[in-house]
Design an enzyme around this catalytic site. Structure first.
Site, PDB file in Angstrom:
ATOM      1  N   LYS A  80     -17.278  23.381  18.466  1.00 17.11           N
ATOM      2  CA  LYS A  80     -17.094  21.677  19.142  1.00 17.11           C
ATOM      3  C   LYS A  80     -17.456  20.560  18.861  1.00 17.11           C
ATOM      4  O   LYS A  80     -17.204  19.630  18.832  1.00 17.11           O
ATOM      5  CB  LYS A  80     -18.811  22.398  19.551  1.00 17.11           C
ATOM      6  CG  LYS A  80     -18.371  23.618  20.484  1.00 17.11           C
ATOM      7  CD  LYS A  80     -20.509  23.147  21.962  1.00 17.11           C
ATOM      8  CE  LYS A  80     -19.630  24.690  22.728  1.00 17.11           C
ATOM      9  NZ  LYS A  80     -21.056  24.620  23.442  1.00 17.11           N
ATOM     10  N   ASN A 132     -15.969  21.498  24.611  1.00 18.50           N
ATOM     11  CA  ASN A 132     -16.879  22.220  24.605  1.00 18.50           C
ATOM     12  C   ASN A 132     -15.427  22.791  25.439  1.00 18.50           C
ATOM     13  O   ASN A 132     -15.051  23.694  25.909  1.00 18.50           O
ATOM     14  CB  ASN A 132     -17.653  22.931  25.431  1.00 18.50           C
ATOM     15  CG  ASN A 132     -18.087  22.429  26.687  1.00 18.50           C
ATOM     16  OD1 ASN A 132     -17.376  21.775  26.850  1.00 18.50           O
ATOM     17  ND2 ASN A 132     -18.307  23.775  27.295  1.00 18.50           N
ATOM     18  N   ASP A 174     -19.725  21.593  29.590  1.00 10.25           N
ATOM     19  CA  ASP A 174     -21.749  21.993  29.918  1.00 10.25           C
ATOM     20  C   ASP A 174     -22.749  21.367  30.712  1.00 10.25           C
ATOM     21  O   ASP A 174     -22.950  21.471  31.451  1.00 10.25           O
ATOM     22  CB  ASP A 174     -22.490  22.117  28.555  1.00 10.25           C
ATOM     23  CG  ASP A 174     -21.911  23.795  27.745  1.00 10.25           C
ATOM     24  OD1 ASP A 174     -21.001  24.714  28.453  1.00 10.25           O
ATOM     25  OD2 ASP A 174     -22.131  23.254  26.537  1.00 10.25           O
ATOM     26  N   GLY A 194     -30.991  21.215  20.869  1.00  7.20           N
ATOM     27  CA  GLY A 194     -29.462  21.173  20.224  1.00  7.20           C
ATOM     28  C   GLY A 194     -28.522  21.167  21.300  1.00  7.20           C
ATOM     29  O   GLY A 194     -28.363  19.958  22.157  1.00  7.20           O
ATOM     30  N   ALA A 234     -26.910  22.359  23.991  1.00  5.44           N
ATOM     31  CA  ALA A 234     -27.518  22.138  25.502  1.00  5.44           C
ATOM     32  C   ALA A 234     -28.113  21.076  25.981  1.00  5.44           C
ATOM     33  O   ALA A 234     -27.397  20.670  26.894  1.00  5.44           O
ATOM     34  CB  ALA A 234     -27.889  23.614  25.850  1.00  5.44           C
ATOM     35  N   ASN A 247     -39.734  18.988  21.925  1.00  6.99           N
ATOM     36  CA  ASN A 247     -39.068  19.349  20.773  1.00  6.99           C
ATOM     37  C   ASN A 247     -39.424  20.302  19.745  1.00  6.99           C
ATOM     38  O   ASN A 247     -40.388  19.289  19.272  1.00  6.99           O
ATOM     39  CB  ASN A 247     -37.721  18.960  20.195  1.00  6.99           C
ATOM     40  CG  ASN A 247     -36.690  19.696  19.688  1.00  6.99           C
ATOM     41  OD1 ASN A 247     -36.152  20.988  20.340  1.00  6.99           O
ATOM     42  ND2 ASN A 247     -35.810  20.090  18.771  1.00  6.99           N
ATOM     43  N   ARG A 248     -39.164  21.359  19.525  1.00  4.64           N
ATOM     44  CA  ARG A 248     -40.206  21.941  17.926  1.00  4.64           C
ATOM     45  C   ARG A 248     -40.307  20.789  16.718  1.00  4.64           C
ATOM     46  O   ARG A 248     -40.840  20.339  15.857  1.00  4.64           O
ATOM     47  CB  ARG A 248     -39.470  23.345  17.769  1.00  4.64           C
ATOM     48  CG  ARG A 248     -40.688  23.944  16.581  1.00  4.64           C
ATOM     49  CD  ARG A 248     -39.934  25.386  16.393  1.00  4.64           C
ATOM     50  NE  ARG A 248     -38.226  25.493  16.974  1.00  4.64           N
ATOM     51  CZ  ARG A 248     -37.749  27.089  16.455  1.00  4.64           C
ATOM     52  NH1 ARG A 248     -38.788  27.826  16.948  1.00  4.64           N
ATOM     53  NH2 ARG A 248     -36.366  26.322  15.463  1.00  4.64           N
ATOM     54  N   ARG A 297     -34.318  16.511  15.041  1.00  4.11           N
ATOM     55  CA  ARG A 297     -33.312  17.316  16.185  1.00  4.11           C
ATOM     56  C   ARG A 297     -33.510  15.747  17.292  1.00  4.11           C
ATOM     57  O   ARG A 297     -33.067  15.561  17.612  1.00  4.11           O
ATOM     58  CB  ARG A 297     -33.436  18.278  15.958  1.00  4.11           C
ATOM     59  CG  ARG A 297     -31.865  18.577  16.221  1.00  4.11           C
ATOM     60  CD  ARG A 297     -31.218  20.125  16.642  1.00  4.11           C
ATOM     61  NE  ARG A 297     -31.490  21.361  16.444  1.00  4.11           N
ATOM     62  CZ  ARG A 297     -31.384  22.195  16.435  1.00  4.11           C
ATOM     63  NH1 ARG A 297     -29.911  22.743  16.556  1.00  4.11           N
ATOM     64  NH2 ARG A 297     -31.920  23.332  17.165  1.00  4.11           N
ATOM     65  N   GLY A 301     -30.243  29.955  34.841  1.00  4.76           N
ATOM     66  CA  GLY A 301     -28.354  28.984  34.120  1.00  4.76           C
ATOM     67  C   GLY A 301     -27.120  29.519  34.674  1.00  4.76           C
ATOM     68  O   GLY A 301     -26.156  28.544  33.704  1.00  4.76           O
TER      69      GLY A 301
HETATM   70  P1  NDP Z   1     -29.098  25.474  19.332  1.00  4.73           P
HETATM   71  O1  NDP Z   1     -28.566  26.457  18.417  1.00  4.73           O
HETATM   72  O2  NDP Z   1     -28.210  24.177  19.619  1.00  4.73           O
HETATM   73  O3  NDP Z   1     -30.552  24.680  20.032  1.00  4.73           O
HETATM   74  C1  NDP Z   1     -31.797  25.251  19.853  1.00  4.73           C
HETATM   75  C2  NDP Z   1     -33.224  24.776  20.860  1.00  4.73           C
HETATM   76  O4  NDP Z   1     -33.319  25.919  21.281  1.00  4.73           O
HETATM   77  C3  NDP Z   1     -33.201  24.435  19.415  1.00  4.73           C
HETATM   78  O5  NDP Z   1     -34.355  22.261  20.564  1.00  4.73           O
HETATM   79  C4  NDP Z   1     -34.411  24.619  19.488  1.00  4.73           C
HETATM   80  O6  NDP Z   1     -35.420  23.658  18.861  1.00  4.73           O
HETATM   81  C5  NDP Z   1     -35.230  25.164  19.947  1.00  4.73           C
HETATM   82  N1  NDP Z   1     -36.148  26.202  20.048  1.00  4.73           N
HETATM   83  C6  NDP Z   1     -35.407  28.000  19.832  1.00  4.73           C
HETATM   84  N2  NDP Z   1     -35.928  28.549  19.468  1.00  4.73           N
HETATM   85  C7  NDP Z   1     -37.627  27.982  19.575  1.00  4.73           C
HETATM   86  C8  NDP Z   1     -38.498  28.507  19.501  1.00  4.73           C
HETATM   87  N3  NDP Z   1     -38.700  29.253  19.143  1.00  4.73           N
HETATM   88  N4  NDP Z   1     -39.630  27.494  20.070  1.00  4.73           N
HETATM   89  C9  NDP Z   1     -39.678  26.503  20.039  1.00  4.73           C
HETATM   90  N5  NDP Z   1     -37.931  26.157  20.000  1.00  4.73           N
HETATM   91  C10 NDP Z   1     -37.216  26.889  19.790  1.00  4.73           C
HETATM   92  O7  NDP Z   1     -28.310  25.998  20.929  1.00  4.73           O
HETATM   93  P2  NDP Z   1     -27.840  26.110  21.712  1.00  4.73           P
HETATM   94  O8  NDP Z   1     -28.521  24.240  22.390  1.00  4.73           O
HETATM   95  O9  NDP Z   1     -26.812  25.853  22.109  1.00  4.73           O
HETATM   96  O10 NDP Z   1     -28.066  26.719  23.767  1.00  4.73           O
HETATM   97  C11 NDP Z   1     -29.538  26.729  24.073  1.00  4.73           C
HETATM   98  C12 NDP Z   1     -29.766  27.684  24.894  1.00  4.73           C
HETATM   99  O11 NDP Z   1     -28.378  26.786  25.740  1.00  4.73           O
HETATM  100  C13 NDP Z   1     -29.146  29.048  24.571  1.00  4.73           C
HETATM  101  O12 NDP Z   1     -29.648  29.481  25.181  1.00  4.73           O
HETATM  102  C14 NDP Z   1     -27.743  29.032  24.873  1.00  4.73           C
HETATM  103  O13 NDP Z   1     -26.993  30.918  25.528  1.00  4.73           O
HETATM  104  C15 NDP Z   1     -28.275  27.927  26.717  1.00  4.73           C
HETATM  105  N6  NDP Z   1     -26.566  27.624  26.746  1.00  4.73           N
HETATM  106  C16 NDP Z   1     -26.202  28.452  28.390  1.00  4.73           C
HETATM  107  C17 NDP Z   1     -25.454  27.152  28.877  1.00  4.73           C
HETATM  108  C18 NDP Z   1     -25.248  27.766  30.694  1.00  4.73           C
HETATM  109  O14 NDP Z   1     -23.954  27.487  31.380  1.00  4.73           O
HETATM  110  N7  NDP Z   1     -25.951  28.220  31.257  1.00  4.73           N
HETATM  111  C19 NDP Z   1     -24.282  26.711  28.346  1.00  4.73           C
HETATM  112  C20 NDP Z   1     -24.798  26.439  27.079  1.00  4.73           C
HETATM  113  C21 NDP Z   1     -25.209  27.447  26.346  1.00  4.73           C
HETATM  114  P3  NDP Z   1     -35.438  23.300  17.544  1.00  4.73           P
HETATM  115  O15 NDP Z   1     -34.610  21.599  17.330  1.00  4.73           O
HETATM  116  O16 NDP Z   1     -37.144  23.180  16.625  1.00  4.73           O
HETATM  117  O17 NDP Z   1     -34.788  24.303  16.167  1.00  4.73           O
END
Ligand code: NDP
Length: 283
Positions: free
Chosen positions: A72, A93, A108, A133, A135, A155-156, A160, A248
């Site tokens: 991306k 994307n 997205d 992240g 999304a 955010n955790r 980020r 979603g």
């Molecule tokens: P990233 O890996 O870039 O980001 C993940 C995010 O989730 C971060 O903010 C991370 O926090 C947080 N996170 C993950 N696990 C935990 C946890 N256990 N506790 C607290 N925070 C947590 O992923 P993406 O942004 O690419 O994707 C995120 C979701 O969006 C996915 O499920 C993906 O499938 C979905 N998605 C859906 C789309 C749709 O069209 N519906 C399109 C694109 C994505 P930290 O920064 O602390 O790690």
């Protein structure tokens, strides 16, 4: 070889592992429904071959392609330009052929916004967004461009979260603040929209968002980016508290719709695309 050699117009989906992509069925269902002799093909492209793949797609007359992680950001130097929101996000994307140029877009956040706008206009609204992240970043930028007034990023990880909030403050007129997630977050009264932009709940129906459920008020709009399961625990619990909910899958279908609009110029049938996606995902 001339472009006339092709029986079909081609759109690609470039990822590092191309197997089992349910969006192929969704996009091809749209092409078939609208009698377009187009194909949407999965292309497995390794990071070191990305530049060659983009040049190849251009040379072979592709109308564009989607790209997913890990491409991306790294695809950007291989393109001729960026659309406005992709330029702010620094992530692409969806690539669209315009004349002789390949322009990078990000669908997205646009897909999320299109889904959200079926229920509420974000202009002037206060939003809580869990996650920072890819999304969440795409959603935050589109909300800012659509005139949201205030965005609280929860955010955790601080790094980020801080990076996203700094980007929003620099590039967009909305008020942005960061809350680093420690325990359950209580949504402030007056919040209009609450979004899970994290991967919490993906393939994990029991996983819960660190949120004080009692702070959700009837009338708030609650959305989840997670699409499998479709009715996440977060959405079920929010609906039980009287919130309007958006899943979603709606975001995924709408980002597909925006892509098809970019590539073909037609507005495809959303119901046809959702049915094809649900069938491909077995949900
Ligand atoms: P990233 O890996 O870039 O980001 C993940 C995010 O989730 C971060 O903010 C991370 O926090 C947080 N996170 C993950 N696990 C935990 C946890 N256990 N506790 C607290 N925070 C947590 O992923 P993406 O942004 O690419 O994707 C995120 C979701 O969006 C996915 O499920 C993906 O499938 C979905 N998605 C859906 C789309 C749709 O069209 N519906 C399109 C694109 C994505 P930290 O920064 O602390 O790690």
């Amino acid at each position: 070889m001339s472009a006339g050699t092709f029986l079909h117009e081609l759109v690609g989906s470039m990822s590092a592992g191309a197997a089992g992509n349910p969006t192929v069925a969704m996009v091809e269902a749209a092409f078939a429904h609208h009698h377009l002799h187009w194909r949407y093909v999965n292309l497995e492209v390794s990071p070191e071959d990305l530049g060659a793949a983009v040049r190849g797609a251009k040379a072979m007359g592709f109308r564009g392609f989607n790209c997913s992680l890990p491409h991306k950001v790294t695809v950007i130097p291989h393109l001729d330009g960026l659309g406005p929101s992709a330029a702010v996000m620094g992530a692409v994307n969806c690539v669209v052929r315009r004349g002789h140029q390949f322009i990078g877009e990000n669908t997205d956040g646009k897909g999320f916004l299109k889904s959200l706008e079926t229920t509420i206009d974000p202009k002037g609204k206060s939003v809580v967004l869990f996650g920072a992240g890819g999304a969440a970043r795409a959603i935050a930028v589109e909300l800012g461009l659509a005139g949201a007034k205030r965005l609280t990023v929860v955010n955790r990880s601080e790094s980020r979260g801080a990076e996203l909030v700094a980007l929003l403050r620099k590039q967009l007129p909305l008020q942005a603040e960061l809350v680093v997630g420690r325990g359950d977050y209580a949504v402030a009264a007056g919040t209009d929209i609450v979004i899970n932009g994290t991967s919490i709940g993906l393939y994990a129906p029991e996983a819960r968002l660190p949120l004080d459920l009692a702070s959700l008020q009837p009338g708030m709009v609650v959305a989840d980016v997670v699409f499998n399961p479709v009715r996440t625990r977060f959405l079920v619990e929010a609906a039980a508290r009287g919130c309007a909910t958006l899943d979603g899958l709606g975001m995924l279908v709408n980002q597909g719709i925006v892509g098809v609009q970019f590539w073909t110029g037609i507005t495809p049938d959303a119901a046809v695309m959702r049915r094809a996606l649900e069938s491909a995902m077995g949900v």
